[in-house]
Design a protein around this motif. Sequence first.
Motif, PDB file in Angstrom:
ATOM      1  N   ASP A 166       0.992  -1.184   0.023  1.00 20.97           N
ATOM      2  CA  ASP A 166       0.110   0.022   0.123  1.00 20.97           C
ATOM      3  C   ASP A 166       0.742   1.332  -0.272  1.00 20.97           C
ATOM      4  OD1 ASP A 166      -2.288  -1.465   0.124  1.00 20.97           O
ATOM      5  OD2 ASP A 166      -2.439  -1.262   2.471  1.00 20.97           O
ATOM      6  N   VAL A 167       0.352   2.122  -0.832  1.00 19.46           N
ATOM      7  CA  VAL A 167       1.349   3.485  -0.839  1.00 19.46           C
ATOM      8  C   VAL A 167       0.300   4.753  -1.063  1.00 19.46           C
ATOM      9  CG1 VAL A 167       1.846   3.337  -3.309  1.00 19.46           C
ATOM     10  CG2 VAL A 167       3.252   4.538  -1.930  1.00 19.46           C
ATOM     11  N   LEU A 216      12.937  -2.491  -5.276  1.00 17.35           N
ATOM     12  CA  LEU A 216      12.520  -3.584  -4.595  1.00 17.35           C
ATOM     13  C   LEU A 216      11.701  -4.704  -5.035  1.00 17.35           C
ATOM     14  CD1 LEU A 216      12.416  -3.179  -1.115  1.00 17.35           C
ATOM     15  CD2 LEU A 216      10.335  -2.441  -1.145  1.00 17.35           C
ATOM     16  N   ASP A 217      11.901  -5.741  -4.458  1.00 14.91           N
ATOM     17  CA  ASP A 217      11.720  -7.039  -5.198  1.00 14.91           C
ATOM     18  C   ASP A 217       9.960  -7.379  -4.715  1.00 14.91           C
ATOM     19  OD1 ASP A 217      11.128  -9.392  -6.475  1.00 14.91           O
ATOM     20  OD2 ASP A 217      12.816 -10.358  -5.788  1.00 14.91           O
ATOM     21  N   ILE A 218       9.003  -6.564  -5.138  1.00 10.78           N
ATOM     22  CA  ILE A 218       7.747  -6.654  -4.918  1.00 10.78           C
ATOM     23  C   ILE A 218       6.913  -7.090  -5.861  1.00 10.78           C
ATOM     24  CG2 ILE A 218       7.954  -5.453  -2.556  1.00 10.78           C
ATOM     25  CD1 ILE A 218       6.237  -3.415  -5.296  1.00 10.78           C
ATOM     26  N   SER A 219       5.653  -7.473  -5.560  1.00 12.16           N
ATOM     27  CA  SER A 219       4.939  -7.824  -6.847  1.00 12.16           C
ATOM     28  C   SER A 219       3.723  -7.011  -7.236  1.00 12.16           C
ATOM     29  CB  SER A 219       4.138  -9.352  -6.255  1.00 12.16           C
ATOM     30  OG  SER A 219       5.094 -10.058  -5.627  1.00 12.16           O
ATOM     31  N   TYR A 220       3.061  -5.996  -6.516  1.00 14.02           N
ATOM     32  CA  TYR A 220       2.125  -5.212  -6.956  1.00 14.02           C
ATOM     33  C   TYR A 220       1.865  -4.191  -6.192  1.00 14.02           C
ATOM     34  CZ  TYR A 220      -1.040  -7.484  -3.745  1.00 14.02           C
ATOM     35  OH  TYR A 220      -1.598  -8.083  -2.702  1.00 14.02           O
ATOM     36  N   LEU A 221       1.304  -3.013  -6.357  1.00 11.13           N
ATOM     37  CA  LEU A 221       0.910  -1.819  -5.459  1.00 11.13           C
ATOM     38  C   LEU A 221      -0.444  -1.568  -5.556  1.00 11.13           C
ATOM     39  CD1 LEU A 221       3.663   0.580  -7.017  1.00 11.13           C
ATOM     40  CD2 LEU A 221       3.804  -0.694  -4.970  1.00 11.13           C
ATOM     41  N   HIS A 222      -0.960  -1.035  -4.279  1.00 13.11           N
ATOM     42  CA  HIS A 222      -2.310  -0.671  -4.120  1.00 13.11           C
ATOM     43  C   HIS A 222      -1.795   0.833  -3.850  1.00 13.11           C
ATOM     44  CE1 HIS A 222      -4.996  -4.193  -2.971  1.00 13.11           C
ATOM     45  NE2 HIS A 222      -4.570  -4.194  -4.184  1.00 13.11           N
TER      46      HIS A 222
END
Length: 442
Positions: free
Chosen positions: A304-305, A327-333
């Motif tokens: 979440d951002v 950053l090794d992340i998969s998706y954003l809200h």
Amino acid sequence: MENRKKVAFYTLGCKLNFSETSTIARNLQDEGFDRVDFEEVADMYVINTCSVTENADKQFKQVVRKAMKLNDKAFVAAVGCYAQLKPEELASVDGVDLVLGATEKFKLNDYINDLSKNDMGEVHSCEIAEADFYVGSYSIGDRTRAFLKVQDGCDYKCTYCTIPLARGISRSDELQNVLKNAKEISAQNIKEIVLTGVNIGDYGKGEFGNKKHEHTFLELVQALDEVEGIERLRISSIEPNLLKNETIEFVSKSRTFVPHFHIPLQSGSNDILKLMKRRYLREVYTERVTKIREVMPHACIGVDVIVGFPGETDEHFLETYHFLNDLDISYLHVFTYSERDNTEAAEMEGVVPSNVRAKRSKMLRSLSVKKRRAFYESQLGTQRTVLFEGENKEGYIHGFTENYVKVKTPWNPELVNTLHQINLTKIDEDGSVRMEFASALV
């Protein structure tokens, strides 16, 4: 049976609201109501409101109008977060008969008499300090998964947030009651349970403001992992400062907990995190992601951002953008900051113009598409387990793998609410992933 009244529900907002709507609905069914879809003519319409979404009042008015169109003599009740924060505002909306705040919503039946319309909306809302008891709830019958509430309220004082005002102090369900609810859900042939709450990592605080933790969040997940009949458990959203390494390690070896974490960041700039009064800095966030990747390289990590917080300069925003990009992340809200009454942030200087907020939001949404695509590509050629959903969408059935990859295959009603081993083959034009069954269908 002719005299049974019909009630319909509309839920705005989060998974927690869905679980509470289901519990209120079950209470009313026990009192002689039949639940129908919101699109049907009913004697009573109940709207569970949300204060987090922008235009909460506009959304609410649209839903009331929809109910009145279906039956202009129907009794309309508003419950939930917005009903606690702005009861008089909701009560003044044409067609609304009853508004119940945080402590009253689970006692809806006590406040309705003959369902005759009121000239003016009647308000029953407490001082939020009185919301010091816990009502356990879970949603069932709506989906192939259930939302199980384990915690409510929040003791954090983030400067942009109204949730402590709408839901009160942090308090938790007793461990035995959570396990009882989980067993009830598994007995209904529901394959996946999503744990939900306002601040679930804070699980364990008792009722009446008792700050002592009876059990920890780790003990909760360990106990739930033992419940027979549950195929999958998913942690909905957990604060980075409360997601401990022991929990991450336990999930990596767990029988039922899936490798999917949703961890609010809100900003990649430490200056802005301090203005927000978050309880961590970005370095802690990096540590959590690194730890998850170390023990579960294939895990899905959602973030979440918030963009456009007061005082967020172009430099601060680019700090966030580059931090997330690396950053090794998969998706954003992505949430566009909007002012909320009675919050510290609403009085802050450095207001970001709305066109700049919109531009920043667009940039991060594009980054999210890129991140999700890269994550899905990293999963092609792997074997996963999928749980199929219940809807026929343009001739396809969709489902989610344990690590939250959305897959599709031609519609087959026999697949609904079943788990299958599959191979992920290619990404489709709509962004979901095509699949092949790893073994013949039984």
